[in-house]
Design an enzyme around this catalytic site. Sequence first.
Site, mmCIF file in Angstrom:
data_model
loop_
_atom_site.group_PDB
_atom_site.id
_atom_site.type_symbol
_atom_site.label_atom_id
_atom_site.label_comp_id
_atom_site.label_asym_id
_atom_site.label_seq_id
_atom_site.Cartn_x
_atom_site.Cartn_y
_atom_site.Cartn_z
ATOM 1 N N ARG A 66 0.801 -1.233 0.000
ATOM 2 C CA ARG A 66 0.000 0.000 0.000
ATOM 3 C C ARG A 66 0.827 1.274 0.000
ATOM 4 O O ARG A 66 0.345 2.308 -0.419
ATOM 5 C CB ARG A 66 -0.903 0.004 1.232
ATOM 6 C CG ARG A 66 -2.188 -0.723 0.976
ATOM 7 C CD ARG A 66 -3.142 -0.563 2.097
ATOM 8 N NE ARG A 66 -2.650 -1.193 3.307
ATOM 9 C CZ ARG A 66 -3.430 -1.668 4.264
ATOM 10 N NH1 ARG A 66 -4.731 -1.572 4.145
ATOM 11 N NH2 ARG A 66 -2.929 -2.219 5.342
ATOM 12 N N LYS A 180 -1.132 -19.604 4.668
ATOM 13 C CA LYS A 180 -1.966 -20.023 5.785
ATOM 14 C C LYS A 180 -2.264 -18.797 6.649
ATOM 15 O O LYS A 180 -1.465 -17.852 6.629
ATOM 16 C CB LYS A 180 -1.281 -21.122 6.584
ATOM 17 C CG LYS A 180 -0.114 -20.632 7.434
ATOM 18 C CD LYS A 180 0.132 -21.516 8.615
ATOM 19 C CE LYS A 180 0.802 -20.728 9.700
ATOM 20 N NZ LYS A 180 0.908 -21.121 10.982
ATOM 21 N N HIS A 210 4.320 -24.100 5.070
ATOM 22 C CA HIS A 210 5.767 -24.183 4.887
ATOM 23 C C HIS A 210 6.400 -25.403 5.555
ATOM 24 O O HIS A 210 7.499 -25.794 5.212
ATOM 25 C CB HIS A 210 6.458 -22.891 5.336
ATOM 26 C CG HIS A 210 6.303 -22.601 6.785
ATOM 27 N ND1 HIS A 210 5.286 -21.837 7.288
ATOM 28 C CD2 HIS A 210 7.031 -23.004 7.843
ATOM 29 C CE1 HIS A 210 5.410 -21.774 8.592
ATOM 30 N NE2 HIS A 210 6.455 -22.468 8.966
ATOM 31 N N LYS A 214 9.901 -28.660 4.401
ATOM 32 C CA LYS A 214 11.070 -29.063 5.187
ATOM 33 C C LYS A 214 11.533 -30.451 4.756
ATOM 34 O O LYS A 214 10.726 -31.335 4.485
ATOM 35 C CB LYS A 214 10.738 -29.037 6.682
ATOM 36 C CG LYS A 214 10.526 -27.605 7.176
ATOM 37 C CD LYS A 214 10.268 -27.573 8.649
ATOM 38 C CE LYS A 214 9.910 -26.185 9.108
ATOM 39 N NZ LYS A 214 11.026 -25.237 9.049
ATOM 40 N N GLU A 248 7.535 -24.695 20.242
ATOM 41 C CA GLU A 248 8.204 -23.424 19.966
ATOM 42 C C GLU A 248 8.741 -22.882 21.290
ATOM 43 O O GLU A 248 8.059 -22.977 22.314
ATOM 44 C CB GLU A 248 7.214 -22.415 19.390
ATOM 45 C CG GLU A 248 6.647 -22.825 18.049
ATOM 46 C CD GLU A 248 5.691 -21.765 17.525
ATOM 47 O OE1 GLU A 248 6.102 -20.999 16.656
ATOM 48 O OE2 GLU A 248 4.552 -21.699 18.004
ATOM 49 N N ASP A 267 -3.404 -22.249 14.818
ATOM 50 C CA ASP A 267 -2.069 -21.853 14.373
ATOM 51 C C ASP A 267 -1.207 -23.060 13.998
ATOM 52 O O ASP A 267 -0.434 -22.987 13.038
ATOM 53 C CB ASP A 267 -1.388 -21.052 15.507
ATOM 54 C CG ASP A 267 -0.112 -20.364 15.051
ATOM 55 O OD1 ASP A 267 -0.123 -19.795 13.946
ATOM 56 O OD2 ASP A 267 0.888 -20.395 15.791
ATOM 57 N N HIS A 272 0.153 -27.712 10.343
ATOM 58 C CA HIS A 272 1.405 -28.462 10.471
ATOM 59 C C HIS A 272 1.199 -29.858 11.069
ATOM 60 O O HIS A 272 1.687 -30.848 10.549
ATOM 61 C CB HIS A 272 2.399 -27.730 11.376
ATOM 62 C CG HIS A 272 2.652 -26.314 10.976
ATOM 63 N ND1 HIS A 272 2.610 -25.886 9.681
ATOM 64 C CD2 HIS A 272 2.971 -25.232 11.710
ATOM 65 C CE1 HIS A 272 2.891 -24.605 9.639
ATOM 66 N NE2 HIS A 272 3.105 -24.179 10.855
ATOM 67 N N LYS A 372 3.655 -22.768 22.678
ATOM 68 C CA LYS A 372 4.655 -21.702 22.687
ATOM 69 C C LYS A 372 5.346 -21.703 24.039
ATOM 70 O O LYS A 372 4.805 -22.197 25.021
ATOM 71 C CB LYS A 372 3.960 -20.362 22.455
ATOM 72 C CG LYS A 372 3.491 -20.202 21.011
ATOM 73 C CD LYS A 372 3.345 -18.766 20.622
ATOM 74 C CE LYS A 372 3.031 -18.600 19.154
ATOM 75 N NZ LYS A 372 4.189 -18.790 18.272
HETATM 76 N N1 LIG Z 1 5.358 -13.722 8.900
HETATM 77 C C1 LIG Z 1 5.495 -15.034 8.903
HETATM 78 O O1 LIG Z 1 6.521 -15.601 9.335
HETATM 79 C C2 LIG Z 1 4.392 -15.898 8.353
HETATM 80 C C3 LIG Z 1 4.527 -17.304 8.439
HETATM 81 C C4 LIG Z 1 3.523 -18.114 7.893
HETATM 82 C C5 LIG Z 1 2.439 -17.532 7.284
HETATM 83 N N2 LIG Z 1 2.325 -16.165 7.226
HETATM 84 C C6 LIG Z 1 1.149 -15.600 6.546
HETATM 85 O O2 LIG Z 1 1.602 -14.703 5.533
HETATM 86 C C7 LIG Z 1 0.692 -13.622 5.399
HETATM 87 C C8 LIG Z 1 1.458 -12.313 5.587
HETATM 88 O O3 LIG Z 1 1.972 -12.277 6.907
HETATM 89 P P1 LIG Z 1 2.997 -11.159 7.386
HETATM 90 O O4 LIG Z 1 3.509 -11.622 8.701
HETATM 91 O O5 LIG Z 1 3.976 -10.834 6.327
HETATM 92 O O6 LIG Z 1 2.027 -9.911 7.627
HETATM 93 P P2 LIG Z 1 2.424 -8.376 7.683
HETATM 94 O O7 LIG Z 1 3.797 -8.189 8.183
HETATM 95 O O8 LIG Z 1 1.292 -7.700 8.370
HETATM 96 O O9 LIG Z 1 2.442 -7.935 6.139
HETATM 97 C C9 LIG Z 1 1.291 -7.881 5.363
HETATM 98 C C10 LIG Z 1 1.551 -7.006 4.152
HETATM 99 O O10 LIG Z 1 0.337 -6.935 3.418
HETATM 100 C C11 LIG Z 1 0.107 -5.582 3.078
HETATM 101 N N3 LIG Z 1 -1.314 -5.338 2.923
HETATM 102 C C12 LIG Z 1 -2.309 -5.541 3.811
HETATM 103 N N4 LIG Z 1 -3.483 -5.156 3.295
HETATM 104 C C13 LIG Z 1 -3.218 -4.694 2.062
HETATM 105 C C14 LIG Z 1 -4.003 -4.128 1.034
HETATM 106 N N5 LIG Z 1 -5.319 -3.969 1.167
HETATM 107 N N6 LIG Z 1 -3.393 -3.742 -0.093
HETATM 108 C C15 LIG Z 1 -2.073 -3.869 -0.254
HETATM 109 N N7 LIG Z 1 -1.274 -4.401 0.673
HETATM 110 C C16 LIG Z 1 -1.840 -4.796 1.824
HETATM 111 C C17 LIG Z 1 0.663 -4.812 4.233
HETATM 112 O O11 LIG Z 1 0.844 -3.488 3.866
HETATM 113 P P3 LIG Z 1 0.675 -2.316 4.967
HETATM 114 O O12 LIG Z 1 2.006 -2.231 5.607
HETATM 115 O O13 LIG Z 1 0.320 -1.149 4.141
HETATM 116 O O14 LIG Z 1 -0.417 -2.719 5.921
HETATM 117 C C18 LIG Z 1 1.954 -5.576 4.491
HETATM 118 O O15 LIG Z 1 2.954 -5.184 3.581
HETATM 119 C C19 LIG Z 1 -0.404 -13.862 6.430
HETATM 120 O O16 LIG Z 1 -1.460 -14.529 5.825
HETATM 121 C C20 LIG Z 1 0.275 -14.753 7.458
HETATM 122 O O17 LIG Z 1 -0.649 -15.556 8.163
HETATM 123 C C21 LIG Z 1 3.286 -15.346 7.748
#
Ligand SMILES: NC(=O)c1ccc[n+]([C@@H]2O[C@H](COP(=O)([O-])OP(=O)(O)OC[C@H]3O[C@@H](n4cnc5c(N)ncnc54)[C@H](OP(=O)(O)O)[C@@H]3O)[C@@H](O)[C@H]2O)c1
Length: 530
Positions: A66, A180, A210, A214, A248, A267, A272, A372
């Site tokens: 965004r 997920k 993910h 592994k 974890e 979660d 998993h 956790k």
């Molecule tokens: N992080 C991990 O290790 C992890 C592991 C497994 C799965 N996941 C999954 O991966 C996904 C992302 O997780 P994350 O941890 O990366 O989340 P995050 O840090 O909150 O990042 C989400 C991203 O999406 C963008 N976004 C949200 N709404 C949007 C919109 N309407 N238009 C454009 N961009 C938008 C956000 O932009 P803004 O900054 O502008 O809000 C941000 O860049 C989730 O479904 C999560 O469950 C994450």
Amino acid sequence: MTGGTVISARPATQVQSPNVRRADPCTLVIFGALGDLSRRKLLPAIYSLMKEHLVADSFRVLGVSREDGQTDDTFRTEMRKALGSSDEIEDVDADLWEELCKRLFYCSADLTCAEDYQRIGERLKQIEADRPEEQRNRLFYLAVPPSVFEAIVRNLSQSGLAPRTRTADARPWVRVVIEKPFGRSLETAQQLNDLVLGLFAEHQTYRIDHYLGKETVQNVLVLRFANSIFEPIWNRQSIHHVQITAAESVGVEERGRYYEEAGVVRDMFQNHLMQLLSLTAMEPPPVMTANAVRDEKVKVLKSVRWMTPETIPQNAVRAQYTPGAMAGKHVPGYTQEKDVAPDSTVPTFAAVRLYIDNWRWTGVPFYLRSGKRLKHRVSEIAVQFRTPPHLMFGGQPQGAMRPNTLVMRVQPNEGVSLNFEVKVPGAAVALTSAIEIAPVDMDFTYAEAFGEVAAPAYETLLLDVMIGEATLFTRSDEVEAAWRVIDPLIQYWDAHKPKRMPTYAAGSWGPREADELIERDGVEWREPAG
Ligand SMILES: NC(=O)c1ccc[n+]([C@@H]2O[C@H](COP(=O)([O-])OP(=O)(O)OC[C@H]3O[C@@H](n4cnc5c(N)ncnc54)[C@H](OP(=O)(O)O)[C@@H]3O)[C@@H](O)[C@H]2O)c1
């Protein structure tokens, strides 16, 4: 596992380097490119794939988020920073970064807003201009919060950027990766599946977990089905029970808000742990194709005995962590964490006993636990075999012997170990006519045997999507079958808030109630080393 001699397993013959396929030419469009997943996992995976020459020369990345203050240049600077702070990359190679940097582009868009897709389309056209039409393959990766999945898949389809393709070999291809969690319940997962499959074909849809990327998880299938010694004993006649642990050591960190909505069952269990269970218990597929493997996983998930309000109290335990010490440091309890309600009843730990009602597994308990702030970060599948029916060595009470256990270690130190009993050298035999027996462990670790650490999961999975290999992704019916197992537990626990939430100290192996659950069957939880 404690004690015992270690016998290292080494590859018996020269290891052939795997026949790794190079990815098709494509543009990877990351939705949510400035988010945590993109910075910590996707970008390092892209860098490593480039390092190994596994992406095509015309491979490009279009980051979408965004923030409208970003340009291609500032996005590249952000991504360079992300690589620099990645745990997965030791030193960023300057030449390789130059090469990657040229391939990174940025486009700002509110992905819930249909008009913004026109801008994405224009950027894609520029990026793809030097490629023939049939090579304009597109991979859309939804690294965004689940709350916007639905709006995004609708907009993506209606914008014409991601047309439905009739067959998997249509060119150019369009694939969509969905992170997920896939739904919050069986019902919402079904709704999301209906929506997605109304817009894209199953062969275009890659639901990522993910854990499946592994090495040891994939090795479960190789270990079981590429060796003839395990399969004849992989059943109720020889196996006493199976323990699956995904522990974890971290708390909820900055993700208190997410965790309050999810809890440990959504979660970890729905995805998993159900994956580890199905790979351990499934029947051999006739061929190693995505559909054949997933058919077998679905069958086994459908054979898991349903939990009901009558059976849940005897078969499942939930708990929350309280303050404790981790690596010598005091850490807060769950209800003191940021963005967590002080009276929250969201479980951070669960232990469940499941049964699989089919010919192979009837009567064999599968104990699953995850939490956790447990003592170590460790994930493993431990298959415990039955004890010998009769012991004739004298002086050795039956209960003193450790049953044979095969442990498939998913993380860390990916590998496999098998423990068995041996005779202790020397003789105290003459006086008592007893033979002294002791357990030993035979250990195999990937790092020791192959001299390299397994590729991080996201690297494997990204390459698979670019190749069109779907075995390690979850099919729609598989997601629903996993929810069918887990949903009754979530519903029951939501409807029956505990009068007193069981607790465990941070840094321990979980609550007393979890020990009682398994001890009722005369067994104990393993205490995996860190
Ligand atoms: N992080 C991990 O290790 C992890 C592991 C497994 C799965 N996941 C999954 O991966 C996904 C992302 O997780 P994350 O941890 O990366 O989340 P995050 O840090 O909150 O990042 C989400 C991203 O999406 C963008 N976004 C949200 N709404 C949007 C919109 N309407 N238009 C454009 N961009 C938008 C956000 O932009 P803004 O900054 O502008 O809000 C941000 O860049 C989730 O479904 C999560 O469950 C994450």
